[in-house]
Write a protein that holds these residues in place. Sequence first.
Motif, PDB file in Angstrom:
ATOM      1  N   ASP A 196       0.291  -1.415  -0.337  1.00 21.61           N
ATOM      2  CA  ASP A 196      -0.146   0.015   0.093  1.00 21.61           C
ATOM      3  C   ASP A 196       0.960   1.237   0.417  1.00 21.61           C
ATOM      4  O   ASP A 196       0.549   2.212  -0.397  1.00 21.61           O
ATOM      5  N   THR A 197       1.886   1.335   1.189  1.00 30.84           N
ATOM      6  CA  THR A 197       3.013   2.384   1.234  1.00 30.84           C
ATOM      7  C   THR A 197       3.876   2.354  -0.741  1.00 30.84           C
ATOM      8  O   THR A 197       3.695   3.577  -0.973  1.00 30.84           O
TER       9      THR A 197
ATOM     10  N   ASN B 154       0.599   3.513  -3.047  1.00 33.59           N
ATOM     11  CA  ASN B 154       0.429   5.274  -2.384  1.00 33.59           C
ATOM     12  C   ASN B 154       2.054   6.182  -3.438  1.00 33.59           C
ATOM     13  O   ASN B 154       1.256   7.492  -3.886  1.00 33.59           O
TER      14      ASN B 154
ATOM     15  N   ASP C 260       1.285   6.594  -6.501  1.00 33.91           N
ATOM     16  CA  ASP C 260       0.532   7.465  -7.046  1.00 33.91           C
ATOM     17  C   ASP C 260       0.866   9.144  -7.588  1.00 33.91           C
ATOM     18  O   ASP C 260       0.408   9.578  -8.279  1.00 33.91           O
ATOM     19  N   ALA C 261       1.610   9.155  -6.548  1.00 34.00           N
ATOM     20  CA  ALA C 261       2.013  10.857  -5.353  1.00 34.00           C
ATOM     21  C   ALA C 261       2.640  11.027  -6.901  1.00 34.00           C
ATOM     22  O   ALA C 261       2.949  11.716  -7.315  1.00 34.00           O
TER      23      ALA C 261
ATOM     24  N   ARG D  60      -1.327   3.347 -10.928  1.00 28.63           N
ATOM     25  CA  ARG D  60      -0.933   2.140 -10.514  1.00 28.63           C
ATOM     26  C   ARG D  60      -1.793   0.918 -11.221  1.00 28.63           C
ATOM     27  O   ARG D  60      -0.633  -0.549 -11.295  1.00 28.63           O
TER      28      ARG D  60
END
Length: 77
Positions: free
Chosen positions: A8-9, A12, A15-16, A32
């Motif tokens: 998940d990290t 994320n 995505d950033a 992603r």
Amino acid sequence: MNSKKLLDTALNGLDAVGYQLDRFGVTSKVNRHTLIALAMAEQKHLEGEWDSLQARYGSQFRRVEHLIKRVRGRAQA
């Protein structure tokens, strides 16, 4: 840290990065979903290669085993 939290990290962060690239007008194709699709396609490719190697070397291994049995059979006779 468990693998779900780590994944998940990483997603994320991805995505950033994709958001920042899109903001600067570089591309909107980095996200992603495209990277997961690429990773899954590569995983299937590698699984196919692995299966191919196992089949190739498995048949060679069986040939060697058969040859060893024949040699042992003649040595005992």
